[in-house]
Design an enzyme around this catalytic site. Sequence first.
Site, PDB file in Angstrom:
ATOM      1  N   CYS A 121      -9.753  15.728  -4.996  1.00 13.99           N
ATOM      2  CA  CYS A 121     -10.875  15.109  -4.286  1.00 13.99           C
ATOM      3  C   CYS A 121     -12.226  15.548  -4.836  1.00 13.99           C
ATOM      4  O   CYS A 121     -13.257  15.025  -4.420  1.00 13.99           O
ATOM      5  CB  CYS A 121     -10.782  15.419  -2.793  1.00 13.99           C
ATOM      6  SG  CYS A 121      -9.280  14.763  -2.045  1.00 13.99           S
ATOM      7  N   HIS A 248     -17.824  15.712   0.832  1.00 14.72           N
ATOM      8  CA  HIS A 248     -16.551  15.004   0.703  1.00 14.72           C
ATOM      9  C   HIS A 248     -15.947  14.837   2.094  1.00 14.72           C
ATOM     10  O   HIS A 248     -15.866  15.786   2.874  1.00 14.72           O
ATOM     11  CB  HIS A 248     -15.607  15.794  -0.199  1.00 14.72           C
ATOM     12  CG  HIS A 248     -14.179  15.378  -0.080  1.00 14.72           C
ATOM     13  ND1 HIS A 248     -13.786  14.071  -0.198  1.00 14.72           N
ATOM     14  CD2 HIS A 248     -13.043  16.086   0.181  1.00 14.72           C
ATOM     15  CE1 HIS A 248     -12.476  13.992  -0.030  1.00 14.72           C
ATOM     16  NE2 HIS A 248     -12.008  15.201   0.210  1.00 14.72           N
ATOM     17  N   ASN A 278      -9.926  10.074   4.359  1.00 11.43           N
ATOM     18  CA  ASN A 278     -10.151  10.813   3.115  1.00 11.43           C
ATOM     19  C   ASN A 278      -9.697   9.942   1.943  1.00 11.43           C
ATOM     20  O   ASN A 278      -8.499   9.730   1.766  1.00 11.43           O
ATOM     21  CB  ASN A 278      -9.370  12.125   3.168  1.00 11.43           C
ATOM     22  CG  ASN A 278      -9.498  12.954   1.900  1.00 11.43           C
ATOM     23  OD1 ASN A 278     -10.016  12.481   0.884  1.00 11.43           O
ATOM     24  ND2 ASN A 278      -9.020  14.179   1.943  1.00 11.43           N
TER      25      ASN A 278
HETATM   26  O1  UT7 Z   1      -9.448  16.459   0.613  1.00 10.09           O
HETATM   27  C1  UT7 Z   1      -8.735  17.503   0.018  1.00 10.09           C
HETATM   28  C2  UT7 Z   1      -8.640  18.674   0.909  1.00 10.09           C
HETATM   29  N1  UT7 Z   1      -7.946  18.410   2.139  1.00 10.09           N
HETATM   30  C3  UT7 Z   1      -8.436  18.915   3.252  1.00 10.09           C
HETATM   31  O2  UT7 Z   1      -9.494  19.482   3.247  1.00 10.09           O
HETATM   32  C4  UT7 Z   1      -7.599  18.821   4.523  1.00 10.09           C
HETATM   33  C5  UT7 Z   1      -7.782  20.101   5.318  1.00 10.09           C
HETATM   34  N2  UT7 Z   1      -6.926  20.214   6.489  1.00 10.09           N
HETATM   35  C6  UT7 Z   1      -7.061  19.441   7.585  1.00 10.09           C
HETATM   36  O3  UT7 Z   1      -7.864  18.533   7.618  1.00 10.09           O
HETATM   37  C7  UT7 Z   1      -6.233  19.774   8.779  1.00 10.09           C
HETATM   38  O4  UT7 Z   1      -5.558  20.997   8.554  1.00 10.09           O
HETATM   39  C8  UT7 Z   1      -5.198  18.698   9.179  1.00 10.09           C
HETATM   40  C9  UT7 Z   1      -5.911  17.487   9.733  1.00 10.09           C
HETATM   41  C10 UT7 Z   1      -4.368  18.263   7.978  1.00 10.09           C
HETATM   42  C11 UT7 Z   1      -4.276  19.231  10.262  1.00 10.09           C
HETATM   43  O5  UT7 Z   1      -5.059  19.676  11.377  1.00 10.09           O
HETATM   44  P1  UT7 Z   1      -4.850  21.130  12.002  1.00 10.09           P
HETATM   45  O6  UT7 Z   1      -5.801  21.233  13.102  1.00 10.09           O
HETATM   46  O7  UT7 Z   1      -4.952  22.132  10.898  1.00 10.09           O
HETATM   47  O8  UT7 Z   1      -3.379  21.050  12.582  1.00 10.09           O
HETATM   48  P2  UT7 Z   1      -2.089  21.921  12.229  1.00 10.09           P
HETATM   49  O9  UT7 Z   1      -1.440  21.422  10.993  1.00 10.09           O
HETATM   50  O10 UT7 Z   1      -2.408  23.383  12.328  1.00 10.09           O
HETATM   51  O11 UT7 Z   1      -1.160  21.576  13.479  1.00 10.09           O
HETATM   52  C12 UT7 Z   1      -1.553  21.965  14.817  1.00 10.09           C
HETATM   53  C13 UT7 Z   1      -0.577  21.342  15.784  1.00 10.09           C
HETATM   54  C14 UT7 Z   1       0.877  21.561  15.418  1.00 10.09           C
HETATM   55  O12 UT7 Z   1       1.620  21.680  16.608  1.00 10.09           O
HETATM   56  P3  UT7 Z   1       2.088  23.133  17.163  1.00 10.09           P
HETATM   57  O13 UT7 Z   1       2.888  23.730  16.058  1.00 10.09           O
HETATM   58  O14 UT7 Z   1       0.820  23.872  17.434  1.00 10.09           O
HETATM   59  O15 UT7 Z   1       2.863  22.803  18.380  1.00 10.09           O
HETATM   60  C15 UT7 Z   1       1.260  20.279  14.730  1.00 10.09           C
HETATM   61  O16 UT7 Z   1       2.634  20.001  14.832  1.00 10.09           O
HETATM   62  O17 UT7 Z   1      -0.778  19.933  15.821  1.00 10.09           O
HETATM   63  C16 UT7 Z   1       0.464  19.273  15.553  1.00 10.09           C
HETATM   64  N3  UT7 Z   1       0.181  18.064  14.822  1.00 10.09           N
HETATM   65  C17 UT7 Z   1       0.008  16.877  15.415  1.00 10.09           C
HETATM   66  N4  UT7 Z   1       0.066  16.496  16.703  1.00 10.09           N
HETATM   67  C18 UT7 Z   1      -0.145  15.216  16.989  1.00 10.09           C
HETATM   68  C19 UT7 Z   1      -0.028  17.908  13.499  1.00 10.09           C
HETATM   69  N5  UT7 Z   1      -0.313  16.632  13.198  1.00 10.09           N
HETATM   70  C20 UT7 Z   1      -0.298  15.965  14.384  1.00 10.09           C
HETATM   71  C21 UT7 Z   1      -0.537  14.640  14.734  1.00 10.09           C
HETATM   72  N6  UT7 Z   1      -0.460  14.307  16.041  1.00 10.09           N
HETATM   73  N7  UT7 Z   1      -0.872  13.672  13.816  1.00 10.09           N
END
Ligand code: UT7
Length: 339
Positions: A121, A248, A278
Site C-alpha cells: 500500500c 493512506h 483500502n
Molecule cells: O493497508 C496495509 C496495512 N493494513 C492495515 O493497516 C490494516 C491494519 N489492521 C486493521 O485495520 C485491523 O486490525 C482490522 C480491521 C483488520 C481488524 O480490527 P481489530 O480491531 O484489530 O480486530 P481483531 O482482529 O483484533 O479482532 C477483534 C475481535 C475478534 O473477536 P474476539 O477474539 O475478541 O472474540 C475477532 O474475531 O473482533 C472479531 N472480528 C469481527 N467481528 C465481527 C474480526 N473481524 C470481525 C468482523 N465482524 N468483520
Amino acid sequence: MSTQGIPGRGEWAAVLCGLGAALPATVVSNADLTARLDTTDEWIRSRTGIAQRRIAGTDLTTEDLAVRAATKALTGPVSVPVQAVVLATTTPDRCCPATAPAVAARLGLTGALAFDLAAGCTGFLYALATAAGLIAASTAEAVLVIGADRLAALPDPGDRTTVPVFGDGAGAVVLQRGTAAERGALGPVAVGSDGTQADLIRAPRPGALRMEGAEVFRHAADRMSAAARNAAAAAGWALSDVDRLAPHQANARITGFVARQLGIPDSRQLHNIEHVGNTGAASLPVLLAQAAADGRLTPGHRVLLTAFGAGLTWGATTLTWPDLPPSHQPTEGSVADDR
Ligand code: UT7
C-alpha cells in the site's frame, strides 16, 4: 533512501500536472457482506470506518483500471513528453510480463520506459520517489505514476476480518520537471522498509491473504506518523504548516491516531475510506482526486501524504497543491461512477 539522512535538494522539483482516478461501478455495502459473513455493519464501521467498497468483476483488470485513471491524468497541462510509466501494484494481472508496458501501449506511449513496482500500500509513494529520480537523472522529462490494485481479490472469501477492509481502484498523476517554489512541487520522499516483519501481511496467492491485524495496526500507526514527521522536516515544513493530511486509507482508527500524533486537527484530514475501503497503491491518488473534485483540496494547500503497507513498507512526502485547470478537475461523478 531511508527515512534517516534525507539528502538536501536544489531548486528543481518534480511537479504534479495531471491527476485522475477510476473506481469499479459495483458497490458492495456492509449490509451485502453480512449476508455472507459472520459480521455486522456496526462492527465494520466502528472498527474500520468503512461503509462500502468498490469491487471489480473478472472483466475489469488492474490494467483496465490503470488505463482509465491514467487517461484522465494525461488530460492535465503536461508541457513535455511523458517518457516513463511507473505502475505501483500488488495485484498485477499476471506474473509476466509486467502490466505497465501494456498500459503504456494502450495510452499511446509505446516506447516509454515502463515497469511495475511492488511496495504494498506504500507503492504510490515509492513510485513518486522513483519518478522524481527519473526526472532528476534526465531519464524522462515527464513521468506517469499510477497506483492500481484489485485488493478485494486477495482475502480468503470466508475471512471476516480481512474481506470487509479491501476494495479495488486506480489513481494516477503526471509529474514533470519544475521548480521547488511552484505550486504542484513534490517535496523529498521519505521511504523505508522492514522485511523482518514480512509475515505480518502475506498473500502467497489471491484468496489466501493472511494479516496479523492488530500487530499491523500498531506498526502502521507508528510508521506513518514517523515518516510524515521526517518528510515534513525534510521539506522544511512545521507540522502546523500542513493544510491537509492525506493518509493512506487503511483504517479510520489508524488515520485518526496518526493525525493526533502529528497534532493535525480532524478538519485538516482528508478521508474517503467510508466509500472505498483500502484500495492499496490506489488509495492516495484516489483520495487526492476525490478531494480535488469536491473542493477539500484547493490550489496552494500544503499537503502531507503518508502511507504504510505490506513488506513492511512505509513512506511520506509533501506536495503543494497545483492549479489544475477547471476542465481537468475530476468531477465526483467521473471518479465515483467510472466503469
Ligand atoms: O493497508 C496495509 C496495512 N493494513 C492495515 O493497516 C490494516 C491494519 N489492521 C486493521 O485495520 C485491523 O486490525 C482490522 C480491521 C483488520 C481488524 O480490527 P481489530 O480491531 O484489530 O480486530 P481483531 O482482529 O483484533 O479482532 C477483534 C475481535 C475478534 O473477536 P474476539 O477474539 O475478541 O472474540 C475477532 O474475531 O473482533 C472479531 N472480528 C469481527 N467481528 C465481527 C474480526 N473481524 C470481525 C468482523 N465482524 N468483520
